[in-house]
Motif scaffolding. Structure first.
Motif, PDB file in Angstrom:
ATOM      1  N   ILE A  92       0.837  -1.208   0.000  1.00  0.00           N
ATOM      2  CA  ILE A  92       0.000   0.000   0.000  1.00  0.00           C
ATOM      3  C   ILE A  92       0.868   1.252   0.000  1.00  0.00           C
ATOM      4  N   LEU A  93       1.934   1.271   0.859  1.00  0.00           N
ATOM      5  CA  LEU A  93       2.832   2.421   0.942  1.00  0.00           C
ATOM      6  C   LEU A  93       3.515   2.673  -0.391  1.00  0.00           C
ATOM      7  N   LEU A  94       3.988   1.592  -1.038  1.00  0.00           N
ATOM      8  CA  LEU A  94       4.646   1.729  -2.326  1.00  0.00           C
ATOM      9  C   LEU A  94       3.677   2.283  -3.365  1.00  0.00           C
ATOM     10  N   GLY A  95       2.431   1.809  -3.314  1.00  0.00           N
ATOM     11  CA  GLY A  95       1.424   2.299  -4.246  1.00  0.00           C
ATOM     12  C   GLY A  95       1.157   3.782  -4.070  1.00  0.00           C
ATOM     13  N   ILE A  96       1.116   4.237  -2.809  1.00  0.00           N
ATOM     14  CA  ILE A  96       0.891   5.662  -2.541  1.00  0.00           C
ATOM     15  C   ILE A  96       2.053   6.497  -3.068  1.00  0.00           C
ATOM     16  N   VAL A  97       3.285   6.020  -2.820  1.00  0.00           N
ATOM     17  CA  VAL A  97       4.474   6.748  -3.281  1.00  0.00           C
ATOM     18  C   VAL A  97       4.485   6.850  -4.798  1.00  0.00           C
ATOM     19  N   LEU A  98       4.243   5.719  -5.476  1.00  0.00           N
ATOM     20  CA  LEU A  98       4.256   5.719  -6.934  1.00  0.00           C
ATOM     21  C   LEU A  98       3.141   6.577  -7.500  1.00  0.00           C
ATOM     22  N   THR A  99       1.988   6.542  -6.847  1.00  0.00           N
ATOM     23  CA  THR A  99       0.883   7.390  -7.284  1.00  0.00           C
ATOM     24  C   THR A  99       1.250   8.858  -7.147  1.00  0.00           C
ATOM     25  N   GLY A 100       1.920   9.186  -6.021  1.00  0.00           N
ATOM     26  CA  GLY A 100       2.354  10.562  -5.809  1.00  0.00           C
ATOM     27  C   GLY A 100       3.335  11.013  -6.867  1.00  0.00           C
ATOM     28  N   PHE A 101       4.324  10.161  -7.191  1.00  0.00           N
ATOM     29  CA  PHE A 101       5.284  10.517  -8.223  1.00  0.00           C
ATOM     30  C   PHE A 101       4.594  10.662  -9.570  1.00  0.00           C
ATOM     31  N   SER A 102       3.630   9.779  -9.848  1.00  0.00           N
ATOM     32  CA  SER A 102       2.896   9.856 -11.104  1.00  0.00           C
ATOM     33  C   SER A 102       2.109  11.155 -11.188  1.00  0.00           C
ATOM     34  N   PHE A 103       1.499  11.541 -10.061  1.00  0.00           N
ATOM     35  CA  PHE A 103       0.703  12.761 -10.023  1.00  0.00           C
ATOM     36  C   PHE A 103       1.575  13.980 -10.285  1.00  0.00           C
ATOM     37  N   TYR A 104       2.710  14.043  -9.559  1.00  0.00           N
ATOM     38  CA  TYR A 104       3.588  15.189  -9.734  1.00  0.00           C
ATOM     39  C   TYR A 104       4.332  15.141 -11.062  1.00  0.00           C
ATOM     40  N   GLY A 105       4.480  13.957 -11.608  1.00  0.00           N
ATOM     41  CA  GLY A 105       5.199  13.816 -12.862  1.00  0.00           C
ATOM     42  C   GLY A 105       4.398  14.263 -14.072  1.00  0.00           C
ATOM     43  N   GLN A 106       3.075  14.525 -13.922  1.00  0.00           N
ATOM     44  CA  GLN A 106       2.272  14.948 -15.044  1.00  0.00           C
ATOM     45  C   GLN A 106       2.721  16.305 -15.569  1.00  0.00           C
ATOM     46  N   ASN A 107       3.152  17.201 -14.694  1.00  0.00           N
ATOM     47  CA  ASN A 107       3.637  18.512 -15.101  1.00  0.00           C
ATOM     48  C   ASN A 107       4.819  18.888 -14.216  1.00  0.00           C
ATOM     49  N   ARG A 108       6.022  18.674 -14.725  1.00  0.00           N
ATOM     50  CA  ARG A 108       7.222  18.924 -13.941  1.00  0.00           C
ATOM     51  C   ARG A 108       7.879  20.244 -14.313  1.00  0.00           C
ATOM     52  N   ASP A 109       7.322  20.975 -15.279  1.00  0.00           N
ATOM     53  CA  ASP A 109       7.872  22.260 -15.673  1.00  0.00           C
ATOM     54  C   ASP A 109       7.214  23.347 -14.834  1.00  0.00           C
ATOM     55  N   LEU A 110       7.998  23.989 -13.982  1.00  0.00           N
ATOM     56  CA  LEU A 110       7.472  25.011 -13.088  1.00  0.00           C
ATOM     57  C   LEU A 110       7.610  26.398 -13.712  1.00  0.00           C
ATOM     58  N   ASP A 111       6.860  27.356 -13.176  1.00  0.00           N
ATOM     59  CA  ASP A 111       6.978  28.741 -13.635  1.00  0.00           C
ATOM     60  C   ASP A 111       8.324  29.323 -13.188  1.00  0.00           C
ATOM     61  N   ASN A 112       8.925  30.141 -14.062  1.00  0.00           N
ATOM     62  CA  ASN A 112      10.157  30.873 -13.721  1.00  0.00           C
ATOM     63  C   ASN A 112      11.219  29.933 -13.142  1.00  0.00           C
ATOM     64  N   TYR A 113      11.552  28.909 -13.912  1.00  0.00           N
ATOM     65  CA  TYR A 113      12.344  27.789 -13.393  1.00  0.00           C
ATOM     66  C   TYR A 113      13.336  27.339 -14.459  1.00  0.00           C
ATOM     67  N   ARG A 114      14.581  27.159 -14.059  1.00  0.00           N
ATOM     68  CA  ARG A 114      15.595  26.608 -14.966  1.00  0.00           C
ATOM     69  C   ARG A 114      15.494  25.090 -14.937  1.00  0.00           C
ATOM     70  N   LEU A 115      15.178  24.516 -16.067  1.00  0.00           N
ATOM     71  CA  LEU A 115      14.955  23.079 -16.132  1.00  0.00           C
ATOM     72  C   LEU A 115      16.271  22.325 -15.963  1.00  0.00           C
ATOM     73  N   PRO A 116      16.272  21.245 -15.173  1.00  0.00           N
ATOM     74  CA  PRO A 116      17.521  20.524 -14.862  1.00  0.00           C
ATOM     75  C   PRO A 116      17.866  19.451 -15.893  1.00  0.00           C
ATOM     76  N   ASP A 117      17.674  19.748 -17.161  1.00  0.00           N
ATOM     77  CA  ASP A 117      18.008  18.814 -18.234  1.00  0.00           C
ATOM     78  C   ASP A 117      18.588  19.609 -19.393  1.00  0.00           C
ATOM     79  N   GLN A 118      18.653  19.030 -20.582  1.00  0.00           N
ATOM     80  CA  GLN A 118      19.284  19.702 -21.713  1.00  0.00           C
ATOM     81  C   GLN A 118      18.643  21.048 -22.013  1.00  0.00           C
ATOM     82  N   ARG A 119      17.361  21.194 -21.712  1.00  0.00           N
ATOM     83  CA  ARG A 119      16.662  22.457 -21.977  1.00  0.00           C
ATOM     84  C   ARG A 119      17.180  23.587 -21.090  1.00  0.00           C
ATOM     85  N   GLY A 120      17.906  23.258 -20.014  1.00  0.00           N
ATOM     86  CA  GLY A 120      18.467  24.280 -19.136  1.00  0.00           C
ATOM     87  C   GLY A 120      19.862  24.717 -19.518  1.00  0.00           C
TER      88      GLY A 120
END
Length: 424
Positions: free
Chosen positions: A9-37
């Motif tokens: 259950i705990l693992l499912g909650i964690v993965l669900t949380g990451f999935s939820f936050y992973g839907q939009n990882r580009d923040l406002d006024n933010y230097r992206l930590p990948d090639q786009r940065g």
């Protein structure tokens, strides 16, 4: 069975949380930590808001190097160097936590999970970034804040542009080379910075407490420390679709501080492991390969950085002068640094690059000796994806003017470095 069920259950909650936050990882006024940065300096200022509710972005980075370097010096008795060979270095890792707290208000926190100097987790620092004052009242000073950013925290100070391209422990995806500059200007202090950006012009004023290690204890002089004043003035404009021009000048000044760490503050450590360390040394000099002019109590440093990019060809330069002294010294000393980088990026998404950097330091030591350190770096890289970078570098560094009593007398190191970077 009950324990396994709870863990599932705990693992499912964690993965669900990451999935939820992973839907939009580009923040406002933010230097992206990948090639786009890559080639982004200060975090962009964009008045368009996507705020809906508190948003948590969990990210991080990891690097691993293979080192094949040789070193030598004049070989004076007692100053022979430790023997080094080819092998892998310690893998390094960062953990980044970025939280959108309110419309136009964001928090950043970086923790070094593993570094050359700290194999245990170590908090680098963090800050609040304010791009709107709507938390006071909606539309409060919106005409002013349209062009203004405020940063407050125990954070990486914005002195110069070179620190935006350097490797910050495991966050090495912005750096086209494996190593940073010889005089690696980087420090974290408690302070605030005010930015005003309009029509390509950049103005920044900052004030910090001049302390890397925070303390309320008074010194023998009866105070708890000094202060650092920071300023930056520049121009950054995408002139055409193919041509971008940026030029900035930066100032870092302290009247008096108990210890200035501007060129000695990186607790993560140098990428060139074990170089130029005497065989008699009992520990590892984790800053090996770098140079600190040791302007310990008073320092005034100026850095000028031109950046030009035309299609896939880019040039980045550093012209730096640092003047100051330790309180035990009578006169000021001066250290100068020059660096030029020429990079050519190619491929469908500029996912390949080749380039070179030439870096020279001329400095007056406390002993009165004038020393010179030169470094040449030739490198190539491949962004396998926007989050994965492979780098290869040839490096050669030489030391001149050091006394026969120094392990750097007649010293040099050279060889190959390979680095893999993951950043997300």
């Amino acid at each position: 069975m009950k324990s396994i069920f709870k863990q599932a259950i705990l693992l499912g909650i964690v993965l669900t949380g990451f999935s939820f936050y992973g839907q939009n990882r580009d923040l406002d006024n933010y230097r992206l930590p990948d090639q786009r940065g890559v080639n982004v300096f200060e975090a962009p200022k964009d008045t368009i808001s996507t705020f809906d509710d508190i948003q948590v972005r969990i990210g991080g980075s990891s690097t691993l190097q293979y080192q094949a370097l040789d070193h030598e010096n004049a070989g004076a008795v007692g100053l022979e160097l430790k023997e080094i060979g080819a092998n892998f270095n310690l893998a390094t890792a960062n953990l980044d936590l970025d939280v959108v707290l309110f419309d136009g208000v964001r928090m950043h926190l970086r923790t070094y999970l593993s570094s050359r100097h700290h194999p245990e987790p170590y908090v680098k620092g963090g800050y609040f970034q304010i791009d709107k004052l709507d938390f006071i009242s909606e539309g409060f000073m919106e005409d002013f804040m349209k062009y203004t950013t405020i940063k407050i925290g125990h954070m990486e100070n914005n002195y110069g542009d070179a620190h935006f391209r350097r490797s910050d422990n495991a966050q090495a995806i912005y750096n086209p080379f494996v190593g940073n500059l010889i005089m690696d200007a980087f420090t974290t202090e408690v302070g605030a910075e005010l930015y005003y950006r309009r029509n390509g012009f950049i103005v920044m004023l900052g004030l910090a407490n001049g302390k890397l290690n925070q303390s309320i204890n008074k010194s023998a002089a009866g105070n708890t420390g000094g202060a650092s004043f920071l300023a930056k003035l520049g121009y950054d404009k995408q002139i055409t679709d193919d041509f971008r021009f940026r030029l900035t000048g930066s100032l870092y000044n302290t009247g008096y501080v108990p210890n200035s760490y501007l060129y000695n503050a990186d607790r993560a450590g140098s990428r060139y492991y074990g170089v130029m360390i005497p065989a008699t040394a009992t520990g590892d000099d984790f800053r090996s390969g770098r140079y600190n002019p040791n302007l310990r109590n008073e320092i005034s440093a100026i850095m000028i950085n031109p950046f030009i990019k035309y299609k896939g060809l880019e040039f980045f330069g550093t012209i730096e002068t640092a003047k100051g002294k330790a309180s035990t010294e009578v006169s000021d000393r001066t250290a100068k640094q020059f660096a030029s980088e020429l990079i050519y990026r190619f491929g469908k998404t500029e996912n390949f690059f080749i380039g070179g950097r030439y870096n020279v330091v001329d400095s007056e030591e406390a002993s009165g000796a004038d020393v010179e350190i030169k470094r040449t770096q030739l490198g190539a890289g491949w962004f396998m994806t926007k989050n994965i970078l492979m780098k290869l570098e040839y490096v050669k560094q030489t030391y001149d003017g050091f006394a026969p009593s120094s392990q750097f007398d007649g010293g040099q190191f050279d060889g190959l470095m390979a680095e893999a970077v993951i950043s997300f």
